[in-house]
Write a protein that holds these residues in place. Structure first.
Motif, PDB file in Angstrom:
ATOM      1  N   GLN A  29       0.714  -1.144  -0.095  1.00  7.32           N
ATOM      2  CA  GLN A  29      -0.118  -0.028   0.058  1.00  7.32           C
ATOM      3  C   GLN A  29       0.922   1.086   0.078  1.00  7.32           C
ATOM      4  OE1 GLN A  29      -4.099  -0.167   1.896  1.00  7.32           O
ATOM      5  NE2 GLN A  29      -2.949  -1.033   3.227  1.00  7.32           N
ATOM      6  N   GLN A  30       2.134   1.206   0.666  1.00  7.39           N
ATOM      7  CA  GLN A  30       2.933   2.312   0.600  1.00  7.39           C
ATOM      8  C   GLN A  30       3.845   2.417  -0.551  1.00  7.39           C
ATOM      9  OE1 GLN A  30       2.802   4.683   2.906  1.00  7.39           O
ATOM     10  NE2 GLN A  30       1.012   3.381   3.695  1.00  7.39           N
ATOM     11  N   ASP A  31       4.114   1.250  -1.160  1.00  9.04           N
ATOM     12  CA  ASP A  31       4.950   1.198  -2.227  1.00  9.04           C
ATOM     13  C   ASP A  31       4.992   0.120  -3.225  1.00  9.04           C
ATOM     14  OD1 ASP A  31       6.776   1.592  -4.346  1.00  9.04           O
ATOM     15  OD2 ASP A  31       8.414   2.238  -2.866  1.00  9.04           O
ATOM     16  N   ALA A  32       4.045   0.135  -4.121  1.00  9.77           N
ATOM     17  CA  ALA A  32       3.916  -1.304  -4.728  1.00  9.77           C
ATOM     18  C   ALA A  32       4.711  -1.663  -5.684  1.00  9.77           C
ATOM     19  CB  ALA A  32       2.487  -1.361  -5.711  1.00  9.77           C
ATOM     20  N   SER A  33       6.119  -0.588  -6.052  1.00  8.04           N
ATOM     21  CA  SER A  33       7.180  -0.918  -6.958  1.00  8.04           C
ATOM     22  C   SER A  33       8.170  -1.586  -6.315  1.00  8.04           C
ATOM     23  CB  SER A  33       7.469   0.317  -7.479  1.00  8.04           C
ATOM     24  OG  SER A  33       8.221   1.296  -6.437  1.00  8.04           O
ATOM     25  N   LEU A  34       8.004  -1.885  -4.887  1.00 13.72           N
ATOM     26  CA  LEU A  34       8.896  -2.502  -4.167  1.00 13.72           C
ATOM     27  C   LEU A  34       9.607  -4.083  -4.768  1.00 13.72           C
ATOM     28  CD1 LEU A  34       8.070  -2.097  -0.426  1.00 13.72           C
ATOM     29  CD2 LEU A  34      10.048  -0.958  -1.570  1.00 13.72           C
ATOM     30  N   SER A  35      10.508  -4.462  -4.889  1.00 12.96           N
ATOM     31  CA  SER A  35      10.956  -5.593  -5.538  1.00 12.96           C
ATOM     32  C   SER A  35      10.371  -6.658  -4.478  1.00 12.96           C
ATOM     33  CB  SER A  35      12.238  -6.050  -5.807  1.00 12.96           C
ATOM     34  OG  SER A  35      12.931  -5.730  -4.710  1.00 12.96           O
ATOM     35  N   LEU A  36      10.307  -7.823  -4.784  1.00  7.76           N
ATOM     36  CA  LEU A  36       9.872  -9.219  -3.918  1.00  7.76           C
ATOM     37  C   LEU A  36      11.107  -9.385  -3.120  1.00  7.76           C
ATOM     38  CD1 LEU A  36       7.855 -11.324  -3.988  1.00  7.76           C
ATOM     39  CD2 LEU A  36       9.165 -12.601  -5.625  1.00  7.76           C
ATOM     40  N   LEU A 152     -15.862  23.512  -3.230  1.00  3.10           N
ATOM     41  CA  LEU A 152     -14.343  23.637  -3.566  1.00  3.10           C
ATOM     42  C   LEU A 152     -13.512  23.110  -2.340  1.00  3.10           C
ATOM     43  CD1 LEU A 152     -11.994  24.310  -5.572  1.00  3.10           C
ATOM     44  CD2 LEU A 152     -12.518  26.779  -4.897  1.00  3.10           C
ATOM     45  N   SER A 153     -12.527  22.137  -2.605  1.00  2.00           N
ATOM     46  CA  SER A 153     -11.639  22.004  -1.369  1.00  2.00           C
ATOM     47  C   SER A 153     -10.563  23.194  -1.524  1.00  2.00           C
ATOM     48  CB  SER A 153     -11.088  20.563  -1.908  1.00  2.00           C
ATOM     49  OG  SER A 153     -10.103  20.301  -0.841  1.00  2.00           O
ATOM     50  N   MET A 154     -10.211  23.698  -0.170  1.00  2.00           N
ATOM     51  CA  MET A 154      -9.468  24.860  -0.321  1.00  2.00           C
ATOM     52  C   MET A 154      -8.034  24.455   0.239  1.00  2.00           C
ATOM     53  SD  MET A 154     -10.996  27.440  -0.905  1.00  2.00           S
ATOM     54  CE  MET A 154     -10.176  28.801  -0.283  1.00  2.00           C
ATOM     55  N   GLU A 155      -7.930  22.981   0.717  1.00  2.00           N
ATOM     56  CA  GLU A 155      -6.631  22.424   1.074  1.00  2.00           C
ATOM     57  C   GLU A 155      -7.077  21.131   1.344  1.00  2.00           C
ATOM     58  OE1 GLU A 155      -3.402  22.721   4.471  1.00  2.00           O
ATOM     59  OE2 GLU A 155      -5.198  23.692   4.752  1.00  2.00           O
ATOM     60  N   GLU A 156      -6.122  19.925   0.909  1.00  2.00           N
ATOM     61  CA  GLU A 156      -6.060  18.647   1.204  1.00  2.00           C
ATOM     62  C   GLU A 156      -5.382  18.365   2.361  1.00  2.00           C
ATOM     63  OE1 GLU A 156      -6.065  15.186  -1.833  1.00  2.00           O
ATOM     64  OE2 GLU A 156      -3.919  15.445  -1.056  1.00  2.00           O
ATOM     65  N   ILE A 157      -6.017  18.002   3.384  1.00  2.00           N
ATOM     66  CA  ILE A 157      -5.509  17.744   4.751  1.00  2.00           C
ATOM     67  C   ILE A 157      -5.011  16.355   4.875  1.00  2.00           C
ATOM     68  CG2 ILE A 157      -5.920  17.934   7.096  1.00  2.00           C
ATOM     69  CD1 ILE A 157      -7.787  20.036   6.784  1.00  2.00           C
ATOM     70  N   LYS A 158      -5.568  15.611   4.393  1.00  2.00           N
ATOM     71  CA  LYS A 158      -5.150  14.178   4.297  1.00  2.00           C
ATOM     72  C   LYS A 158      -6.008  13.369   3.113  1.00  2.00           C
ATOM     73  CE  LYS A 158      -5.195   9.695   6.733  1.00  2.00           C
ATOM     74  NZ  LYS A 158      -5.611   8.863   7.936  1.00  2.00           N
ATOM     75  N   SER A 159      -4.966  12.620   2.582  1.00  2.00           N
ATOM     76  CA  SER A 159      -5.428  11.760   1.143  1.00  2.00           C
ATOM     77  C   SER A 159      -4.807  10.426   1.418  1.00  2.00           C
ATOM     78  CB  SER A 159      -5.222  12.450  -0.116  1.00  2.00           C
ATOM     79  OG  SER A 159      -5.819  11.645  -1.199  1.00  2.00           O
ATOM     80  N   THR A 160      -5.244   9.416   1.242  1.00  2.00           N
ATOM     81  CA  THR A 160      -4.390   8.231   1.356  1.00  2.00           C
ATOM     82  C   THR A 160      -5.106   7.023   0.637  1.00  2.00           C
ATOM     83  OG1 THR A 160      -3.387   6.515   2.482  1.00  2.00           O
ATOM     84  CG2 THR A 160      -5.387   7.352   3.619  1.00  2.00           C
TER      85      THR A 160
END
Length: 166
Positions: A29-36, A152-160
């Motif tokens: 979820q954090q980095d799907a490009s990690l190698s096996l 209108l969103s003025m600021e994105e505070i959290k997005s995951t």
């Protein structure tokens, strides 16, 4: 990893994960490009069992797909609107037309049907207010909508995209 039914009245099943599955999923979820090799090293297991677990998680539908997450501002998409929609229409034909209209518009990056006073909420990512207005005019020209409120969103505070699997 085991599949279990939620309850006897439900046909939906969930997958029971062990600690290694959770660690693998958290890493992906954090980095799907990690190698096996990197994943195996970080979860303290060898490569083949980790590969088998990932394969089983895909087959079970836990891992739906792997994507690149882009920066909207870097692409000039600086305006994020949350659009609240009320409709007086609730028949299948209207819903099918509405769904089709949403699917055809790439600026709709999320859409949810809600319980309560608002029927739908959309998340729209566009360049600016003019681009939102073009989207809005196009949508209401295609589908009958009772009431639309755009925020209108003025600021994105959290997005995951990471789910709380902990």
């Amino acid at each position: 990893m085991e599949r279990h039914s939620q309850d006897s009245a439900s046909t939906q099943t969930f997958v029971r994960l062990d600690e290694v599955d959770r660690k693998i999923l958290s890493l992906l979820q954090q980095d799907a490009s990690l190698s096996l090799d990197q994943i195996a090293d970080r979860v303290g297991a060898s490569k083949t069992p980790v590969w088998n677990r990932i394969r089983k998680l895909r087959e079970a539908g836990v891992i739906r797909r792997q994507v690149a997450i882009l920066d909207p501002e870097a692409l000039g998409l600086e305006a994020c609107f949350f659009v609240l929609i009320r409709t007086s229409e609730h028949d299948r034909e209207w819903a099918a037309n509405f769904l089709q209209a949403l699917r055809e518009r790439p600026e709709v990056i999320e859409a949810h049907r809600l319980a309560g006073d608002i029927d739908y909420i959309l998340k729209i990512q566009v360049r600016n207010a003019r681009a939102y207005d073009r989207f809005y005019q196009s949508l209401i020209g295609e589908v009958k909508i009772h009431n639309v409120t755009a925020l209108l969103s003025m600021e994105e505070i959290k997005s995951t995209t990471a789910l709380p699997i902990g």
